[in-house]
Structure formats: structure tokens, C-alpha cells
Design a protein around this motif. Structure first.
Motif, PDB file in Angstrom:
ATOM      1  N   PHE A  62       0.840  -1.196   0.000  1.00  0.00           N
ATOM      2  CA  PHE A  62       0.000   0.000   0.000  1.00  0.00           C
ATOM      3  C   PHE A  62       0.874   1.245   0.000  1.00  0.00           C
ATOM      4  CE2 PHE A  62      -1.972   3.479   2.477  1.00  0.00           C
ATOM      5  CZ  PHE A  62      -2.892   3.859   1.513  1.00  0.00           C
ATOM      6  N   VAL A  63       0.566   2.158  -0.897  1.00  0.00           N
ATOM      7  CA  VAL A  63       1.300   3.425  -1.014  1.00  0.00           C
ATOM      8  C   VAL A  63       0.332   4.578  -0.790  1.00  0.00           C
ATOM      9  CG1 VAL A  63       2.632   4.922  -2.543  1.00  0.00           C
ATOM     10  CG2 VAL A  63       2.962   2.431  -2.639  1.00  0.00           C
ATOM     11  N   LEU A  64       0.601   5.381   0.232  1.00  0.00           N
ATOM     12  CA  LEU A  64      -0.175   6.605   0.465  1.00  0.00           C
ATOM     13  C   LEU A  64       0.532   7.727  -0.282  1.00  0.00           C
ATOM     14  CD1 LEU A  64      -2.560   7.987   1.986  1.00  0.00           C
ATOM     15  CD2 LEU A  64      -0.900   8.519   3.796  1.00  0.00           C
ATOM     16  N   SER A  65       0.144   7.932  -1.527  1.00  0.00           N
ATOM     17  CA  SER A  65       0.832   8.936  -2.330  1.00  0.00           C
ATOM     18  C   SER A  65       0.581  10.344  -1.790  1.00  0.00           C
ATOM     19  CB  SER A  65       0.397   8.855  -3.792  1.00  0.00           C
ATOM     20  OG  SER A  65       1.210   9.663  -4.609  1.00  0.00           O
ATOM     21  N   LYS A  66      -0.629  10.584  -1.280  1.00  0.00           N
ATOM     22  CA  LYS A  66      -0.892  11.891  -0.650  1.00  0.00           C
ATOM     23  C   LYS A  66      -0.308  11.848   0.764  1.00  0.00           C
ATOM     24  CE  LYS A  66      -5.094  12.544   0.878  1.00  0.00           C
ATOM     25  NZ  LYS A  66      -6.502  13.015   0.913  1.00  0.00           N
ATOM     26  N   GLY A  67       1.029  11.889   0.814  1.00  0.00           N
ATOM     27  CA  GLY A  67       1.761  11.640   2.046  1.00  0.00           C
ATOM     28  C   GLY A  67       1.562  12.676   3.122  1.00  0.00           C
ATOM     29  N   GLY A 120       3.869   8.672  -5.870  1.00  0.00           N
ATOM     30  CA  GLY A 120       3.395   7.406  -5.317  1.00  0.00           C
ATOM     31  C   GLY A 120       2.865   6.439  -6.354  1.00  0.00           C
ATOM     32  N   LEU A 121       2.082   6.919  -7.302  1.00  0.00           N
ATOM     33  CA  LEU A 121       1.530   6.030  -8.323  1.00  0.00           C
ATOM     34  C   LEU A 121       2.619   5.438  -9.212  1.00  0.00           C
ATOM     35  CD1 LEU A 121      -0.771   4.625  -9.750  1.00  0.00           C
ATOM     36  CD2 LEU A 121      -1.242   6.761 -10.996  1.00  0.00           C
ATOM     37  N   PRO A 122       3.602   6.219  -9.673  1.00  0.00           N
ATOM     38  CA  PRO A 122       4.692   5.602 -10.432  1.00  0.00           C
ATOM     39  C   PRO A 122       5.417   4.516  -9.649  1.00  0.00           C
ATOM     40  CG  PRO A 122       4.717   7.969 -10.793  1.00  0.00           C
ATOM     41  CD  PRO A 122       3.693   7.709  -9.726  1.00  0.00           C
ATOM     42  N   VAL A 123       5.636   4.735  -8.342  1.00  0.00           N
ATOM     43  CA  VAL A 123       6.277   3.705  -7.516  1.00  0.00           C
ATOM     44  C   VAL A 123       5.388   2.460  -7.438  1.00  0.00           C
ATOM     45  CG1 VAL A 123       7.032   3.128  -5.173  1.00  0.00           C
ATOM     46  CG2 VAL A 123       7.664   5.322  -6.180  1.00  0.00           C
ATOM     47  N   ALA A 130       6.889  -5.459 -10.725  1.00  0.00           N
ATOM     48  CA  ALA A 130       7.841  -6.384 -10.096  1.00  0.00           C
ATOM     49  C   ALA A 130       7.164  -7.688  -9.729  1.00  0.00           C
ATOM     50  CB  ALA A 130       8.457  -5.734  -8.860  1.00  0.00           C
ATOM     51  N   ALA A 131       5.918  -7.598  -9.231  1.00  0.00           N
ATOM     52  CA  ALA A 131       5.177  -8.814  -8.887  1.00  0.00           C
ATOM     53  C   ALA A 131       4.930  -9.663 -10.125  1.00  0.00           C
ATOM     54  CB  ALA A 131       3.855  -8.451  -8.216  1.00  0.00           C
ATOM     55  N   LYS A 132       4.610  -9.018 -11.230  1.00  0.00           N
ATOM     56  CA  LYS A 132       4.392  -9.755 -12.483  1.00  0.00           C
ATOM     57  C   LYS A 132       5.679 -10.446 -12.934  1.00  0.00           C
ATOM     58  CE  LYS A 132       0.071  -8.781 -13.682  1.00  0.00           C
ATOM     59  NZ  LYS A 132      -0.955  -9.821 -13.905  1.00  0.00           N
ATOM     60  N   LEU A 133       6.791  -9.735 -12.845  1.00  0.00           N
ATOM     61  CA  LEU A 133       8.067 -10.295 -13.303  1.00  0.00           C
ATOM     62  C   LEU A 133       8.532 -11.460 -12.431  1.00  0.00           C
ATOM     63  CD1 LEU A 133       9.976  -6.977 -14.111  1.00  0.00           C
ATOM     64  CD2 LEU A 133       9.162  -8.680 -15.768  1.00  0.00           C
ATOM     65  N   SER A 134       8.246 -11.379 -11.124  1.00  0.00           N
ATOM     66  CA  SER A 134       8.735 -12.402 -10.196  1.00  0.00           C
ATOM     67  C   SER A 134       7.728 -13.513  -9.923  1.00  0.00           C
ATOM     68  CB  SER A 134       9.121 -11.743  -8.868  1.00  0.00           C
ATOM     69  OG  SER A 134       7.977 -11.180  -8.236  1.00  0.00           O
ATOM     70  N   GLY A 135       6.512 -13.333 -10.416  1.00  0.00           N
ATOM     71  CA  GLY A 135       5.483 -14.331 -10.166  1.00  0.00           C
ATOM     72  C   GLY A 135       4.874 -14.235  -8.776  1.00  0.00           C
ATOM     73  N   ALA A 136       5.076 -13.100  -8.094  1.00  0.00           N
ATOM     74  CA  ALA A 136       4.524 -12.911  -6.753  1.00  0.00           C
ATOM     75  C   ALA A 136       3.019 -12.678  -6.831  1.00  0.00           C
ATOM     76  CB  ALA A 136       5.202 -11.735  -6.062  1.00  0.00           C
ATOM     77  N   SER A 137       2.320 -13.024  -5.756  1.00  0.00           N
ATOM     78  CA  SER A 137       0.856 -12.958  -5.760  1.00  0.00           C
ATOM     79  C   SER A 137       0.304 -11.704  -5.085  1.00  0.00           C
ATOM     80  CB  SER A 137       0.285 -14.183  -5.048  1.00  0.00           C
ATOM     81  OG  SER A 137       0.711 -14.225  -3.696  1.00  0.00           O
ATOM     82  N   TYR A 138       1.173 -10.844  -4.553  1.00  0.00           N
ATOM     83  CA  TYR A 138       0.652  -9.690  -3.812  1.00  0.00           C
ATOM     84  C   TYR A 138      -0.031  -8.686  -4.744  1.00  0.00           C
ATOM     85  CZ  TYR A 138       4.926  -7.097  -5.221  1.00  0.00           C
ATOM     86  OH  TYR A 138       5.945  -6.486  -5.916  1.00  0.00           O
ATOM     87  N   HIS A 139      -0.944  -7.921  -4.153  1.00  0.00           N
ATOM     88  CA  HIS A 139      -1.662  -6.869  -4.870  1.00  0.00           C
ATOM     89  C   HIS A 139      -1.147  -5.522  -4.375  1.00  0.00           C
ATOM     90  CE1 HIS A 139      -5.273  -5.903  -7.362  1.00  0.00           C
ATOM     91  NE2 HIS A 139      -5.213  -4.748  -6.692  1.00  0.00           N
ATOM     92  N   THR A 140      -1.079  -4.554  -5.253  1.00  0.00           N
ATOM     93  CA  THR A 140      -0.606  -3.219  -4.896  1.00  0.00           C
ATOM     94  C   THR A 140      -1.756  -2.221  -4.962  1.00  0.00           C
ATOM     95  OG1 THR A 140       1.631  -3.663  -5.710  1.00  0.00           O
ATOM     96  CG2 THR A 140       0.993  -1.356  -5.472  1.00  0.00           C
ATOM     97  N   TYR A 141      -1.889  -1.444  -3.891  1.00  0.00           N
ATOM     98  CA  TYR A 141      -2.902  -0.403  -3.799  1.00  0.00           C
ATOM     99  C   TYR A 141      -2.198   0.945  -3.611  1.00  0.00           C
ATOM    100  CZ  TYR A 141      -5.915  -4.381  -2.591  1.00  0.00           C
ATOM    101  OH  TYR A 141      -6.574  -5.586  -2.588  1.00  0.00           O
ATOM    102  N   VAL A 142      -2.763   1.985  -4.191  1.00  0.00           N
ATOM    103  CA  VAL A 142      -2.198   3.319  -4.024  1.00  0.00           C
ATOM    104  C   VAL A 142      -3.335   4.328  -3.916  1.00  0.00           C
ATOM    105  CG1 VAL A 142      -1.918   3.568  -6.529  1.00  0.00           C
ATOM    106  CG2 VAL A 142      -0.652   5.077  -5.008  1.00  0.00           C
ATOM    107  N   VAL A 143      -3.195   5.282  -2.995  1.00  0.00           N
ATOM    108  CA  VAL A 143      -4.178   6.351  -2.836  1.00  0.00           C
ATOM    109  C   VAL A 143      -3.530   7.673  -3.212  1.00  0.00           C
ATOM    110  CG1 VAL A 143      -5.504   7.708  -1.174  1.00  0.00           C
ATOM    111  CG2 VAL A 143      -5.560   5.214  -1.065  1.00  0.00           C
ATOM    112  N   THR A 144      -4.153   8.378  -4.133  1.00  0.00           N
ATOM    113  CA  THR A 144      -3.715   9.727  -4.502  1.00  0.00           C
ATOM    114  C   THR A 144      -4.810  10.722  -4.140  1.00  0.00           C
ATOM    115  OG1 THR A 144      -4.673   9.781  -6.734  1.00  0.00           O
ATOM    116  CG2 THR A 144      -2.492   8.780  -6.501  1.00  0.00           C
TER     117      THR A 144
END
Length: 269
Positions: A62-67, A120-123, A130-144
Motif C-alpha cells: 500500500f502506497v499513500l501517495s498523498k503523504g 506514489g503512483l509511479p512507484v 515487479a510482482a508480475k516479473l517475479s510471479g509474486a501474488s501480492y496486490h498493490t494499492y495506491v491512494v492519490t
């Protein structure tokens, strides 16, 4: 957690956030109040995280872009068990790790440093790729924030997210209609956001971002494309004299205002 329990936790987080900002004499309370329902849904229902293992490789990101709304994040992390709840009282104090913007090197549960808007969104796109490239199952969320969507870097990231087919990425835009100093419409009108993001190939859902049932349903949605949630919220939500008022971007309540706000939030518990 069920919806009614999430609503109760969100009210508790609002009250603690108000107290922390008042005691610190600084903060960004308007945007914190608008985004707290989203943070609550994420940390108490949606995110796959382990507070005792904040760097677990399988955790969702999780990325809080509006830091600048860091205080709301700190209160949420504390209530979820990432940091001691009593540490919230050190917000912005000398030597505290709870700075005005979140620092991933100091605060467990913070994935990346945020504050410069549009980063935040670019990160998050990088995390999802990275998850796609490594085959990881995690989901990424970001709030702007919606004012933040005036940054061109966000639209480059949206373009990249669609190009790479990042169906493991969810962007939530806190559309409270105000930024520092003015309304979005008076600064650089972006509304309506939905057709603009859809034009880049994303799936888009519009919700009431202060209605917990709608927030949860949107965050739990899974599709075949990157997903954007346009969350229509109220700046200063939950406090009558703060709602939809640009002054409360980073204004701090005086003692009388604080007591009124505490009463309103406490009555809602």
C-alpha cells in the motif's frame, strides 16, 4: 471485519487523528478525514498484511501517495498493531519517527517515502510490475489526492499500468474536490475523472468514498485490467464546520473548535 465494525473503527481513527493534530499544532486534517474510511477498509478488511512481520514477502503493498495525510496513516497503523498506539502522541515532536510525511526507513508498515505529489503512483506501478516479473501474488494499492492528479507523472504511470496489463494494481483517487488554497475546479479542473482514466485502458469504478460498504466492494473487486476507484469524498468528513471548506487543508482547530469536533465525533461512536 463486517461493515458496521469497520465504520466504528473509522470513527475511532477520526477522533484519534483529530486529537493528534490538535496536540501537535499541525497536520492536514481535512484530507485525513476524507481518506480515513479508505484506510480503515484497507487495513482492517482488504490488505493481506502481518503487523508482526511488516516486511513479509507475500504482503500486499500500500502506497499513500498523498503523504501529507500521514497522521491518519499512523493512527491506522497503530490501531492495526504495526506501532504502539501510545506512540501517536509523539506525532511531529522532536526525535519522533512519526514525521509530517511517512518514512519507510523508520515506520513499520510504510512501503515507500511519500510527500512530493505525483510520485506514489509511479512507484506503485513499479511494485505491481515487479510482482508480475517475479510471479509474486501480492496486490498493490495506491491512494492519490485529486489535486495530485494534476501531476503529469501520474498520467504517464496510468499509461504504463495499462500497457503492462497490471491487473494486480488498484488506484484510488480521493476526490474531495479541494487542494491547498482552492478548489480543484478553480485550480485546474480535472472532473470528470472517470472518462479520462478509462481512455488510458483502465477499468474505473465511481463510489461514495465515505460509504464503507461501497469502499469495501470497490477495493475487493478484481478484473482483467488495472482498476481505478474514483472515490467521491468530503474534505473534513465527520466534522460539520470542516466539511467541504478549503481552509481546512492544513488548518488546526482552536480549543473551542476542537471541543466541538470531539463532541461530534464522540457522539457518532
Amino acid at each position: 471485519m463486517e461493515i458496521k465494525d469497520l465504520e466504528r473503527v473509522a470513527r475511532q481513527i477520526r477522533l484519534r487523528d483529530l486529537q493528534a493534530v490538535f496536540e501537535a499544532g499541525a497536520g492536514h486534517i481535512g484530507g485525513e478525514m476524507s481518506v480515513i474510511d479508505v484506510l480503515t477498509a484497507l487495513y482492517f478488511r482488504v490488505l493481506k498484511v502481518w503487523p508482526d512481520q511488516p516486511k513479509h514477502p507475500d504482503r500486499d503493498r500500500f502506497v499513500l501517495s498523498k503523504g501529507h495525510t500521514a497522521c491518519a496513516l499512523y493512527v491506522t497503523l497503530a490501531k492495526r498493531g504495526f506501532i504502539p498506539e501510545e506512540e501517536v502522541s509523539t506525532f511531529l515532536k522532536p526525535y519522533s519517527r512519526l514525521n509530517g510525511h511517512p518514512n519507510c526507513n523508520k515506520v513499520p508498515g510504510v512501503e515507500t517515502n511519500t510527500g512530493p505529489l505525483g510520485h506514489g503512483l509511479p512507484v506503485a506501478v513499479g511494485m505491481a510490475k515487479a510482482a508480475k516479473l517475479s510471479g509474486a501474488s501480492y496486490h498493490t494499492y495506491v491512494v492519490t489526492g485529486d489535486g495530485e492528479m494534476q501531476e503529469g507523472s501520474n498520467w504517464e504511470a496510468i499509461m504504463a499500468g495499462a500497457h503492462f496489463g497490471l491487473d494486480n494494481l488498484t488506484l484510488l483517487i480521493d476526490h474531495n474536490r479541494f487542494q491547498q488554497g482552492a478548489s480543484i475546479a478553480d485550480t485546474n479542473g480535472l472532473a470528470p475523472l472517470r472518462p479520462k482514466v478509462e481512455a488510458f485502458g483502465w477499468e474505473v469504478t465511481e463510489i461514495n468514498g465515505n460509504a464503507m460498504s461501497e469502499v469495501v466492494a470497490a477495493l475487493e473487486h478484481r478484473g482483467t485490467r488495472p482498476h481505478c476507484i474514483v472515490a467521491h469524498t468530503n474534505k473534513g468528513h465527520g466534522i460539520s464546520f470542516m466539511q467541504d471548506t478549503v481552509d481546512w487543508h492544513h488548518k488546526v482547530p482552536n480549543k473551542e473548535q476542537y471541543e466541538i469536533a470531539v463532541k461530534e465525533l464522540s457522539e457518532a461512536l
